[in-house]
Write a protein that holds these residues in place. Sequence first.
Motif, PDB file in Angstrom:
ATOM      1  N   VAL A  20      -9.507  -0.904  -0.875  1.00  0.00           N
ATOM      2  CA  VAL A  20      -9.004  -0.624   0.482  1.00  0.00           C
ATOM      3  C   VAL A  20      -9.637   0.626   1.083  1.00  0.00           C
ATOM      4  CG1 VAL A  20      -6.704  -1.683   0.343  1.00  0.00           C
ATOM      5  CG2 VAL A  20      -7.062   0.619  -0.571  1.00  0.00           C
ATOM      6  N   GLY A  21      -9.395   0.817   2.350  1.00  0.00           N
ATOM      7  CA  GLY A  21      -9.704   2.090   2.993  1.00  0.00           C
ATOM      8  C   GLY A  21      -8.577   3.059   2.668  1.00  0.00           C
ATOM      9  N   ILE A  22      -8.860   4.319   2.793  1.00  0.00           N
ATOM     10  CA  ILE A  22      -7.927   5.361   2.363  1.00  0.00           C
ATOM     11  C   ILE A  22      -6.596   5.308   3.122  1.00  0.00           C
ATOM     12  CG2 ILE A  22      -8.872   7.087   3.935  1.00  0.00           C
ATOM     13  CD1 ILE A  22      -7.808   7.745   0.343  1.00  0.00           C
ATOM     14  N   ASP A  23      -6.607   4.754   4.329  1.00  0.00           N
ATOM     15  CA  ASP A  23      -5.368   4.696   5.111  1.00  0.00           C
ATOM     16  C   ASP A  23      -4.298   3.856   4.421  1.00  0.00           C
ATOM     17  OD1 ASP A  23      -7.125   2.499   5.630  1.00  0.00           O
ATOM     18  OD2 ASP A  23      -5.787   1.872   7.244  1.00  0.00           O
ATOM     19  N   GLN A  24      -4.715   3.006   3.494  1.00  0.00           N
ATOM     20  CA  GLN A  24      -3.757   2.126   2.817  1.00  0.00           C
ATOM     21  C   GLN A  24      -3.165   2.759   1.553  1.00  0.00           C
ATOM     22  OE1 GLN A  24      -2.846  -1.060   4.130  1.00  0.00           O
ATOM     23  NE2 GLN A  24      -3.865  -0.027   5.832  1.00  0.00           N
ATOM     24  N   ASP A  25      -3.610   3.950   1.218  1.00  0.00           N
ATOM     25  CA  ASP A  25      -3.144   4.537  -0.045  1.00  0.00           C
ATOM     26  C   ASP A  25      -1.629   4.738  -0.145  1.00  0.00           C
ATOM     27  OD1 ASP A  25      -3.636   5.556  -2.698  1.00  0.00           O
ATOM     28  OD2 ASP A  25      -3.037   7.494  -1.872  1.00  0.00           O
ATOM     29  N   PRO A  26      -0.932   5.100   0.941  1.00  0.00           N
ATOM     30  CA  PRO A  26       0.525   5.232   0.816  1.00  0.00           C
ATOM     31  C   PRO A  26       1.171   3.956   0.241  1.00  0.00           C
ATOM     32  CG  PRO A  26      -0.188   6.079   2.928  1.00  0.00           C
ATOM     33  CD  PRO A  26      -1.393   5.459   2.292  1.00  0.00           C
ATOM     34  N   HIS A  27       0.660   2.809   0.662  1.00  0.00           N
ATOM     35  CA  HIS A  27       1.213   1.549   0.157  1.00  0.00           C
ATOM     36  C   HIS A  27       0.951   1.402  -1.351  1.00  0.00           C
ATOM     37  CE1 HIS A  27       1.807   0.491   4.294  1.00  0.00           C
ATOM     38  NE2 HIS A  27       0.542   0.291   4.558  1.00  0.00           N
ATOM     39  N   LEU A  28      -0.178   1.906  -1.776  1.00  0.00           N
ATOM     40  CA  LEU A  28      -0.483   1.800  -3.211  1.00  0.00           C
ATOM     41  C   LEU A  28       0.382   2.724  -4.038  1.00  0.00           C
ATOM     42  CD1 LEU A  28      -3.896   0.793  -2.433  1.00  0.00           C
ATOM     43  CD2 LEU A  28      -2.795  -0.113  -4.472  1.00  0.00           C
ATOM     44  N   ARG A  29       0.625   3.910  -3.495  1.00  0.00           N
ATOM     45  CA  ARG A  29       1.522   4.824  -4.224  1.00  0.00           C
ATOM     46  C   ARG A  29       2.909   4.212  -4.350  1.00  0.00           C
ATOM     47  NH1 ARG A  29       1.520   9.815  -0.951  1.00  0.00           N
ATOM     48  NH2 ARG A  29      -0.108   8.903   0.340  1.00  0.00           N
ATOM     49  N   LEU A  30       3.390   3.641  -3.265  1.00  0.00           N
ATOM     50  CA  LEU A  30       4.706   3.001  -3.298  1.00  0.00           C
ATOM     51  C   LEU A  30       4.716   1.830  -4.295  1.00  0.00           C
ATOM     52  CD1 LEU A  30       7.577   2.740  -2.107  1.00  0.00           C
ATOM     53  CD2 LEU A  30       6.615   1.304  -0.286  1.00  0.00           C
ATOM     54  N   THR A  31       3.651   1.046  -4.259  1.00  0.00           N
ATOM     55  CA  THR A  31       3.585  -0.113  -5.168  1.00  0.00           C
ATOM     56  C   THR A  31       3.600   0.319  -6.628  1.00  0.00           C
ATOM     57  OG1 THR A  31       2.222  -1.277  -3.540  1.00  0.00           O
ATOM     58  CG2 THR A  31       2.308  -2.209  -5.753  1.00  0.00           C
ATOM     59  N   ARG A  32       2.886   1.389  -6.928  1.00  0.00           N
ATOM     60  CA  ARG A  32       2.823   1.841  -8.317  1.00  0.00           C
ATOM     61  C   ARG A  32       4.203   2.322  -8.791  1.00  0.00           C
ATOM     62  NH1 ARG A  32      -2.427   3.018 -10.283  1.00  0.00           N
ATOM     63  NH2 ARG A  32      -1.773   4.990 -11.205  1.00  0.00           N
ATOM     64  N   ASP A  33       4.925   2.967  -7.905  1.00  0.00           N
ATOM     65  CA  ASP A  33       6.312   3.377  -8.221  1.00  0.00           C
ATOM     66  C   ASP A  33       7.186   2.168  -8.512  1.00  0.00           C
ATOM     67  OD1 ASP A  33       6.029   6.008  -7.938  1.00  0.00           O
ATOM     68  OD2 ASP A  33       7.239   6.226  -6.099  1.00  0.00           O
ATOM     69  N   ILE A  34       7.086   1.197  -7.613  1.00  0.00           N
ATOM     70  CA  ILE A  34       7.966   0.040  -7.737  1.00  0.00           C
ATOM     71  C   ILE A  34       7.579  -0.833  -8.929  1.00  0.00           C
ATOM     72  CG2 ILE A  34       8.681  -2.092  -6.575  1.00  0.00           C
ATOM     73  CD1 ILE A  34       8.634  -0.475  -3.964  1.00  0.00           C
ATOM     74  N   ALA A  35       6.274  -0.920  -9.199  1.00  0.00           N
ATOM     75  CA  ALA A  35       5.830  -1.685 -10.382  1.00  0.00           C
ATOM     76  C   ALA A  35       6.490  -1.116 -11.630  1.00  0.00           C
ATOM     77  CB  ALA A  35       4.313  -1.637 -10.496  1.00  0.00           C
ATOM     78  N   ALA A  36       6.598   0.207 -11.691  1.00  0.00           N
ATOM     79  CA  ALA A  36       7.237   0.828 -12.853  1.00  0.00           C
ATOM     80  C   ALA A  36       8.719   0.455 -12.909  1.00  0.00           C
ATOM     81  CB  ALA A  36       7.056   2.345 -12.794  1.00  0.00           C
ATOM     82  N   LYS A  37       9.366   0.475 -11.737  1.00  0.00           N
ATOM     83  CA  LYS A  37      10.788   0.153 -11.705  1.00  0.00           C
ATOM     84  C   LYS A  37      11.053  -1.310 -12.079  1.00  0.00           C
ATOM     85  CE  LYS A  37      12.174   3.582  -8.284  1.00  0.00           C
ATOM     86  NZ  LYS A  37      12.397   3.803  -6.845  1.00  0.00           N
ATOM     87  N   LEU A  38      10.099  -2.162 -11.760  1.00  0.00           N
ATOM     88  CA  LEU A  38      10.294  -3.599 -12.022  1.00  0.00           C
ATOM     89  C   LEU A  38       9.588  -4.054 -13.308  1.00  0.00           C
ATOM     90  CD1 LEU A  38       9.856  -5.133  -8.434  1.00  0.00           C
ATOM     91  CD2 LEU A  38      11.997  -4.701  -9.652  1.00  0.00           C
ATOM     92  N   SER A  39       9.042  -3.122 -14.046  1.00  0.00           N
ATOM     93  CA  SER A  39       8.227  -3.539 -15.194  1.00  0.00           C
ATOM     94  C   SER A  39       9.072  -4.229 -16.259  1.00  0.00           C
ATOM     95  CB  SER A  39       7.478  -2.350 -15.789  1.00  0.00           C
ATOM     96  OG  SER A  39       8.378  -1.495 -16.428  1.00  0.00           O
ATOM     97  N   GLU A  40      10.289  -3.759 -16.413  1.00  0.00           N
ATOM     98  CA  GLU A  40      11.125  -4.373 -17.439  1.00  0.00           C
ATOM     99  C   GLU A  40      11.464  -5.816 -17.074  1.00  0.00           C
ATOM    100  OE1 GLU A  40      15.143  -2.874 -19.477  1.00  0.00           O
ATOM    101  OE2 GLU A  40      13.606  -1.341 -19.073  1.00  0.00           O
ATOM    102  N   GLU A  41      11.842  -5.993 -15.799  1.00  0.00           N
ATOM    103  CA  GLU A  41      12.259  -7.323 -15.367  1.00  0.00           C
ATOM    104  C   GLU A  41      11.086  -8.308 -15.264  1.00  0.00           C
ATOM    105  OE1 GLU A  41      14.544  -7.028 -11.780  1.00  0.00           O
ATOM    106  OE2 GLU A  41      14.784  -9.199 -11.600  1.00  0.00           O
TER     107      GLU A  41
END
Length: 363
Positions: free
Chosen positions: A209-230
């Motif tokens: 992606v272009g750098i403007d999309q990075d906030p979405h990636l940070r959020l996704t990485r957080d949520i991936a961790a929260k949903l990793s168990e499920e």
Amino acid sequence: MIDPWASFDLDYDKLVNQFGIKKFSDVLDTIEDPLPLMERGVIFGHRDFDKIVPLVNNKKDFAVMTGMMPSGQMHIGHKMVIDQLKWYFKKGGQLSLAIADMESYAARNMSFEEGKRIAIEEYLANYIALGLDLTDDNINVYLQSQNRTLNELTYKIAKRVNFNNLNAIYGFDKSTNLAHLYAPLIQVADILLPQTEEYGGPKQVIVPVGIDQDPHLRLTRDIAAKLSEEFGFIAPASTYHRFLTGLTGDKMSSSKPKTAIYLNDTPKKAEKKVKSAKTGGRESLEEQKELGGQPDTCVIYEMLVYHLVDDDEELNKIREECLNGTLLCGHCKVHTAELMKDFFEDLHTKKEESLEIAKSLFD
Ligand code: TRP
Ligand code: SF4
């Protein structure tokens, strides 16, 4: 703060330091047969790309995903993403392509009908014309609004996010409409979708992606961790590319016609636009011969680097001759404009057929 829906000035080095993005040059040597965009520093940053490298090198078990918000026209800068998708696809990646019609409804007031039309006629037709075979079984193209699994996943993601989180990342406030608040959650779902059971289960995913999309990636990485168990989700990796400079020297933008070469421009028009671009040339011929040109602040040179010259030796020769003052801007422009015209002629011969294929994807 980076606002994905606004334009902003860029200092790439600062971005690398500030947000924990790593320098791409650190992983470059480990990649077999890297893309010129990687070697030339156009792709300048990454998160977790070291996890993707062995999979790319062995051509297996990973997915590449990106999305497009259907609004406005595609310009030559967008080709960069397609070049990357083609490369990953060749490296054995499964490809997932989101058409963000829900995002453009929320953030750009675009109706679903219009979003779909633009996506097909403008974006998908060009993706195909530029060499991505979207009919391949290993490629999944979908409209956000029509993907049931995506929307179920978005709802589950929504349960893990509260207003404070979104306010901290995007600066949303109490007057932000709820569809806009929901848009980044859908994008998180886009990025996690290739890891759902329906699409083959957990796997490494790379998001160019272009750098403007990075906030979405940070959020996704957080949520991936929260949903990793499920769900067993793994944090997605990402790469960041520089934006193409516009013809005027500012960022190339679809909404600023003076800055952009549109993929729908005729070959003649594209050629003419190149000739109008800002160069890194000197005030006078004498000065240029004496001091040489400045390729690193030259829009023409950037076009050669990003899009028009694959051969490194050829590119280096142009650079050398520019720097030592033997190549003059007039000549250099004509040559570059010629290359651009050839590129557009090739693209335009493929357009009609590509459009038919794009339309048939959603029949
Ligand atoms: N938000 C992106 C844009 O503005 C489009 C998009 C939607 C996207 N889903 C995505 C990009 C997933 C990367 C990954 O263009
Ligand atoms: Fe740019 Fe070419 Fe002029 Fe050098 S010679 S400054 S690369 S246009």
